[in-house]
Write a protein that holds these residues in place. Structure first.
Motif, mmCIF file in Angstrom:
data_model
loop_
_atom_site.group_PDB
_atom_site.id
_atom_site.type_symbol
_atom_site.label_atom_id
_atom_site.label_comp_id
_atom_site.label_asym_id
_atom_site.label_seq_id
_atom_site.Cartn_x
_atom_site.Cartn_y
_atom_site.Cartn_z
ATOM 1 N N THR A 284 0.822 -1.208 0.000
ATOM 2 C CA THR A 284 0.000 0.000 0.000
ATOM 3 C C THR A 284 0.857 1.259 0.000
ATOM 4 O O THR A 284 0.499 2.264 -0.622
ATOM 5 C CB THR A 284 -0.949 0.007 1.212
ATOM 6 N N ARG A 345 -8.500 -3.553 -3.867
ATOM 7 C CA ARG A 345 -8.004 -4.903 -3.540
ATOM 8 C C ARG A 345 -7.455 -5.602 -4.782
ATOM 9 O O ARG A 345 -6.427 -6.283 -4.718
ATOM 10 C CB ARG A 345 -9.107 -5.744 -2.895
ATOM 11 N N TRP A 346 -8.132 -5.407 -5.904
ATOM 12 C CA TRP A 346 -7.658 -6.019 -7.152
ATOM 13 C C TRP A 346 -6.292 -5.446 -7.535
ATOM 14 O O TRP A 346 -5.398 -6.191 -7.963
ATOM 15 C CB TRP A 346 -8.663 -5.757 -8.258
ATOM 16 N N LEU A 363 -2.208 -9.357 1.850
ATOM 17 C CA LEU A 363 -3.185 -8.626 1.041
ATOM 18 C C LEU A 363 -4.271 -8.017 1.921
ATOM 19 O O LEU A 363 -4.732 -6.891 1.672
ATOM 20 C CB LEU A 363 -3.804 -9.558 0.002
ATOM 21 N N ASP A 364 -4.678 -8.721 2.972
ATOM 22 C CA ASP A 364 -5.677 -8.196 3.907
ATOM 23 C C ASP A 364 -5.152 -6.932 4.594
ATOM 24 O O ASP A 364 -5.870 -5.933 4.727
ATOM 25 C CB ASP A 364 -6.037 -9.244 4.962
ATOM 26 N N PHE A 367 -5.057 -3.941 2.052
ATOM 27 C CA PHE A 367 -6.344 -3.335 1.702
ATOM 28 C C PHE A 367 -6.923 -2.540 2.862
ATOM 29 O O PHE A 367 -7.555 -1.488 2.653
ATOM 30 C CB PHE A 367 -7.328 -4.406 1.231
#
Length: 452
Positions: A284, A345-346, A363-364, A367
């Motif tokens: 991110t 998220r994608w 990934l969690d 996002f």
């Protein structure tokens, strides 16, 4: 005569006449496109490293992010500070003084580049100890950072050249330079990392070579501009010009350095949550550049606009400009926020291979962090517009104070929020820092407006 002038000074643009909103948009859009390409190759670096080399390599990039930003931030602060005087001289149509300002800026920038190169290499090792980087990723991170720091003179050259062009109203040349650099970087990333198997070292080498290309391109364009036909006398240091530039640049460099130190403190806390959390936070953080790209572009436009109109003595247009800039930035930030909530998220999935449990967990984290930052984007955009306007007006002390406020808020939040919310707490440190800066900048703008 007018046609000859335009041909010999192609790209040069005065912002002292015409609609402020139109001027800001026309100036910012090429910068925005250029910054998108710049962020594109940053994103591609992350995607290639994350998917080809794994979570550890991605975490290594995250560990060095703020160390790299500290050096880059100081360089940008120095060159942007120098460009304020250049923009003011251009707005006042004092072209002889403008050329002297450019020449003195180049001499000062060269000296700063040498000092920064030496300091960066000397402090790389101790920096990993300070940020408490996990032992398993230090060798990878160290190779990447040392190669990147070898490119400090290249980065200084590009930033100085593009700052001069922006001061004269040319935002298209930096765009073309960044497009060329982005395409080159991505191609070399694929070659060095995937074909040659050079790992993170290959990604770093690709970045330095791409930056060199953009620097050479900007210098070639500058040499063609009639207004910037320099003589040896222009490069002779003059104490008053050097003093004025130092007064403008030092607070901006210090501001960026302080912000980076705050980021390093946040990184220390993040490193305590393990490699998977670091990888998600890094994904991110890399995408953050895309969220900020329009804000940065509007900010550069605002600095040039305010600087030129300050030089021309038209204070009324500065007020008109900041109002228009705030409207544009609010609309832009809301659009980006909606896009990130829908597609975020994608997009993050392009950085992290989520087929393993560690990848899905990373990934969690990524996002969650993205949604928090996206929700507060309008605060960030107000920060950039207001800070840049104040800088263009010739006051770099108030922006420096806002940088200190960012440091205090970011550091305080990173130390306190995890105690209240666990690992999720650290994800709020960035937006709390933006709020702290705005609390200084908004009243600071009105104070500076009253003073002038």
């Amino acid at each position: 005569m007018i046609a000859v002038y335009k041909r010999k000074n192609a790209g040069v643009k005065s912002m002292t006449q015409g609609s402020p909103v139109k001027l800001l948009l026309l100036f910012a859009l090429p910068l925005m496109a250029g910054n998108v390409f710049q962020q594109l190759y940053t994103v591609m670096d992350t995607a290639i490293v994350g998917r080809a080399l794994g979570v550890q390599a991605l975490a290594a990039l995250g560990t060095v992010e703020w160390m790299n930003w500290m050096v880059l931030g100081v360089i940008q602060g120095i060159t942007q500070g120098f460009s304020i005087l250049i923009a003011q001289k251009f707005g006042a149509e004092e072209y002889g003084e403008m050329r002297k300002a450019v020449g003195n800026a180049c001499v000062l920038a060269a000296g700063c580049a040498v000092v920064l190169l030496l300091l960066a290499q000397l402090l790389t090792g101790p920096a990993f100890v300070i940020v408490r980087a996990p032992e398993e990723i230090i060798p990878i991170a160290g190779i990447y950072l040392r190669i990147i720091f070898c490119g400090v003179p290249v980065v200084m050259t590009y930033n100085m050249a593009s700052a001069v062009l922006r001061a004269l109203g040319d935002s298209k040349t930096p765009l073309y330079a960044m497009i060329a650099a982005s395409v080159t970087n991505i191609a070399l990333d694929l070659l060095f990392v995937l074909v040659f198997g050079w790992g993170v070292a290959g990604a770093a080498i690709a970045t330095v070579l791409a930056q060199l290309l953009s620097a050479v391109y900007c210098i070639r364009i500058i040499r063609r501009i009639e207004l910037l036909k320099m003589s040896r006398e222009d490069f002779r240091p003059e104490s008053e010009i050097c003093r004025r530039m130092s007064v403008l640049a030092a607070p901006m460099a210090f501001q960026n350095a302080v912000i980076a130190v705050g980021g390093m403190i946040v990184q220390i806390v993040v490193n305590g949550f393990g490699v998977v959390f670091i990888a998600g936070y890094t994904a991110t953080s890399k995408l953050y550049g895309m969220l900020e790209v329009a804000a940065t572009s509007y900010g550069y436009a605002m600095t040039t606009y305010a600087g030129q109109n300050m030089g021309a003595g038209d204070k009324r247009r500065i007020s008109q400009g900041i109002r228009g800039g705030l409207v544009i930035s609010m609309v832009t930030s809301v659009i980006i926020t909606v896009m990130m909530f829908v597609f975020g998220r994608w997009i993050l999935g392009c950085f992290i291979a989520a087929d393993a449990e560690s990848g899905e967990l990373a990934l969690d984290v990524a996002f969650r962090f993205l949604k928090i930052m996206s929700a507060f984007l309008p605060v960030l955009y107000v920060l950039h517009i207001t800070r840049s306007c104040i800088q263009g007006m010739g006051n770099t002390v108030i922006p420096m104070m806002s940088g200190i406020a960012e440091f205090v808020m970011r550091t305080g939040a990173s130390l306190v929020m995890p105690m209240l919310l666990g690992e999720n707490g650290i994800l709020f440190a960035e937006v709390i820092a933006w709020l702290g800066a705005d609390l200084i900048l908004i009243p600071g703008y009105f104070w500076e407006k009253r003073e002038i």
